[in-house]
Design an enzyme around this catalytic site. Structure first.
Site, PDB file in Angstrom:
ATOM      1  N   ASN A 188      -3.480 -14.272   6.826  1.00 44.08           N
ATOM      2  CA  ASN A 188      -2.782 -13.080   5.377  1.00 44.08           C
ATOM      3  C   ASN A 188      -1.940 -12.523   5.533  1.00 44.08           C
ATOM      4  O   ASN A 188      -2.190 -11.595   6.592  1.00 44.08           O
ATOM      5  CB  ASN A 188      -4.335 -12.236   5.550  1.00 44.08           C
ATOM      6  CG  ASN A 188      -4.261 -11.233   3.919  1.00 44.08           C
ATOM      7  OD1 ASN A 188      -3.521 -10.813   3.598  1.00 44.08           O
ATOM      8  ND2 ASN A 188      -5.407 -11.107   3.873  1.00 44.08           N
TER       9      ASN A 188
ATOM     10  N   HIS B  34      -6.735  -9.660  -5.334  1.00 40.72           N
ATOM     11  CA  HIS B  34      -7.547  -8.984  -4.846  1.00 40.72           C
ATOM     12  C   HIS B  34      -7.974  -9.861  -4.997  1.00 40.72           C
ATOM     13  O   HIS B  34      -9.929  -9.550  -4.818  1.00 40.72           O
ATOM     14  CB  HIS B  34      -8.118  -8.192  -4.910  1.00 40.72           C
ATOM     15  CG  HIS B  34      -6.931  -6.648  -4.924  1.00 40.72           C
ATOM     16  ND1 HIS B  34      -6.457  -5.569  -5.061  1.00 40.72           N
ATOM     17  CD2 HIS B  34      -6.288  -6.417  -3.947  1.00 40.72           C
ATOM     18  CE1 HIS B  34      -6.262  -4.754  -4.469  1.00 40.72           C
ATOM     19  NE2 HIS B  34      -5.614  -5.435  -3.793  1.00 40.72           N
TER      20      HIS B  34
ATOM     21  N   ARG C 190       2.089   2.185  -4.984  1.00 40.43           N
ATOM     22  CA  ARG C 190       2.294   1.891  -6.485  1.00 40.43           C
ATOM     23  C   ARG C 190       1.971   2.888  -7.900  1.00 40.43           C
ATOM     24  O   ARG C 190       0.392   3.569  -7.046  1.00 40.43           O
ATOM     25  CB  ARG C 190       1.405   0.554  -6.602  1.00 40.43           C
ATOM     26  CG  ARG C 190       2.496  -1.238  -5.614  1.00 40.43           C
ATOM     27  CD  ARG C 190       1.949  -1.466  -5.671  1.00 40.43           C
ATOM     28  NE  ARG C 190       1.256  -1.707  -4.816  1.00 40.43           N
ATOM     29  CZ  ARG C 190       0.307  -3.719  -3.978  1.00 40.43           C
ATOM     30  NH1 ARG C 190      -0.306  -3.912  -5.048  1.00 40.43           N
ATOM     31  NH2 ARG C 190      -0.062  -3.191  -3.119  1.00 40.43           N
TER      32      ARG C 190
ATOM     33  N   ARG D 298      -4.115 -17.040   2.895  1.00 44.50           N
ATOM     34  CA  ARG D 298      -4.515 -16.228   1.331  1.00 44.50           C
ATOM     35  C   ARG D 298      -3.124 -16.655   0.992  1.00 44.50           C
ATOM     36  O   ARG D 298      -1.599 -15.559   1.486  1.00 44.50           O
ATOM     37  CB  ARG D 298      -4.295 -14.342   1.914  1.00 44.50           C
ATOM     38  CG  ARG D 298      -4.217 -13.524   0.049  1.00 44.50           C
ATOM     39  CD  ARG D 298      -4.369 -11.968   1.067  1.00 44.50           C
ATOM     40  NE  ARG D 298      -3.688 -11.533   0.161  1.00 44.50           N
ATOM     41  CZ  ARG D 298      -2.981 -10.901   0.273  1.00 44.50           C
ATOM     42  NH1 ARG D 298      -2.245 -10.455   0.314  1.00 44.50           N
ATOM     43  NH2 ARG D 298      -2.711 -10.341  -1.380  1.00 44.50           N
TER      44      ARG D 298
ATOM     45  N   GLU E  73     -11.830 -10.584   3.435  1.00 42.37           N
ATOM     46  CA  GLU E  73     -10.867 -11.527   2.896  1.00 42.37           C
ATOM     47  C   GLU E  73     -11.239 -13.035   3.127  1.00 42.37           C
ATOM     48  O   GLU E  73     -10.663 -13.065   2.767  1.00 42.37           O
ATOM     49  CB  GLU E  73      -9.863 -10.860   2.383  1.00 42.37           C
ATOM     50  CG  GLU E  73     -10.303  -9.314   1.644  1.00 42.37           C
ATOM     51  CD  GLU E  73      -8.474  -8.949   1.161  1.00 42.37           C
ATOM     52  OE1 GLU E  73      -8.540  -8.632   1.785  1.00 42.37           O
ATOM     53  OE2 GLU E  73      -7.933  -9.232   0.155  1.00 42.37           O
TER      54      GLU E  73
END
Ligand code: AMP
Length: 392
Positions: free
Chosen positions: A9, A179, A239, A91, A376
């Site tokens: 990832n 996501h 962000r 990913r 994930e």
């Protein structure tokens, strides 16, 4: 020697990696390299199957995610010399409008993924560096791409349109959402452990360094707060989240260029921008500085408002799920948000929230609130196993 699957990832400046053996969903060894491309020594953490830290040698600067993968392979080999990696799962941030299913990476697929770099210039290149390094390190292994955008391909077109001239939609300027691997995992965990809730209207709040919401109906994405880029929606660590586009026009007029705006919006805004102290929620919650308190307040207010808006899109809400770093660990943030949603029927169980229970709403709360740790890596692992099985 046993057959192993490596799951990678690649984040903006980090690389997470896990090795899985046979049918086990617990990694044999897993780790994380932080500080990639930051012109400072990278930090590596390596853990065994029980989650205990394994010793590693200090690493100097790690220039990119390709080099990071080699560092990870070296570190793992020091403890587990008999590697036989049969497949690697990646990913990949962006699969575009077409790639939704996990896909075996060959030269044409790699070319498609490269063509998407202009849509996510700050993230996709890291993922592709990881792919090339894995192809070089394990030339006989199957490489499988799993997309962060894929889970949202079920969104109706009205939730993918940006309100600018329609022709841009056909050129790829549309709301993709991200996501998706985390949402995929949460949807499957809900189906397994809470089937009645899974069949209903659920808002999942993935609150990590990057943060977004996904509105699900019957386990499928209906809407999400991130859009064309990973900048939209909730306020994040560094962000901005949703921002009046007039601010950007103003700053461009004042002489900022695109690169400076990008640096500001991705790396110097959000919690860090407002507090001028940190992007880390732990630091902000512990700080006495009024700017830290304000950043936390703005974060919680934005989150609460976006959850309410998502509930409206779903035509109501049966469950709210918190996940990722802040969602799983920051009880004071969960409490503020749940209290702010009392009017939607959320009755917080404060003791359950403070003591780390899965269900943090009272037993008779009309709106259920749960904390579910995300994984994930699991949707990637399962996709790789399925590809291996399909190819005999
Ligand atoms: P993630 O991107 O999912 O690893 O989440 C990272 C973020 O989770 C960090 O930047 C922290 O802000 C937040 N976090 C992790 N642990 C805690 C905690 N105990 N309390 C508050 N925030 C936390």
């Amino acid at each position: 020697m046993s057959d192993e699957i490596l799951v990678i990832n690649a984040g903006s400046s980090s690389l997470k990696f896990s090795i899985f053996v046979d049918a086990d969903d617990t990694p044999e060894v897993s780790g994380n390299i932080d500080g990639i491309g930051q012109h400072q020594p990278a930090r590596i953490v390596l853990k065994d199957a029980a989650g205990a830290r394994l010793p590693t040698h200090g690493k100097g600067e790690v220039a990119d995610h390709g080099q990071a993968l080699l560092v990870a392979i070296d570190a793992m080999a020091a403890h587990y010399p008999d590697h036989s990696v049969k497949a690697v799962g990646h990913r990949i941030v962006h699969g575009g409008a077409d790639l939704a299913e996990p896909t075996v990476i060959d030269a044409p697929v790699l070319a498609v993924l490269e063509s998407l770099v202009p849509l996510v210039p700050l993230h996709q290149p890291h993922c592709l560096n990881g792919v090339r390094a894995a192809q070089a390190a394990f030339p006989d292994a199957m490489q499988v791409a799993c997309f962060d955008t894929a889970f949202h391909r079920t969104m109706p077109e009205i939730n993918q349109l940006c309100p600018i001239p329609r022709r841009f939609f056909d050129e790829g300027v549309r709301r993709y959402g991200f996501h998706g691997l985390s949402y995929d995992y949460i949807a499957s965990a809900l189906r397994r452990d809470h089937p009645a809730l899974a069949a209903g209207r659920v808002v999942v709040a993935h609150l990590g360094n990057g943060a977004s919401l996904c509105g699900m109906r019957n386990g499928r994405s209906v809407a999400t707060t991130m859009g064309f880029s990973a900048l939209d929606g909730l306020i994040m660590g560094t962000r901005s989240g949703h921002l009046d586009p007039g601010v950007l026009l103003h700053l461009l007029d004042r002489g900022m260029d695109a690169a400076e705006l990008s640096q500001m919006l991705y790396h110097r805004s959000g919690l860090l921008g407002i507090s001028e102290i940190s992007n880390d929620m732990r630091v902000l919650l512990e700080s006495d500085d009024p700017r830290a308190a304000q950043a936390v307040e703005v974060f919680a207010a934005s989150l609460t408002a976006h959850i309410a808006a998502m509930a409206a899109r779903l035509g109501g809400i049966d469950a709210l799920i918190f996940t990722a770093g802040i969602g799983e660990n920051a009880a004071p943030i969960r409490a503020r948000v749940c209290e702010g949603l009392a009017w939607l029927g959320l009755d917080l169980d404060a003791a359950a929230n403070d003591s780390g229970q899965e269900r943090i709403s009272t037993a008779d709360s009309p709106l259920a609130a749960l904390v579910i740790p995300t994984r994930e890596d699991l949707p990637i692992l399962h996709a790789v196993r399925a590809q291996l099985a399909a190819r005999g």
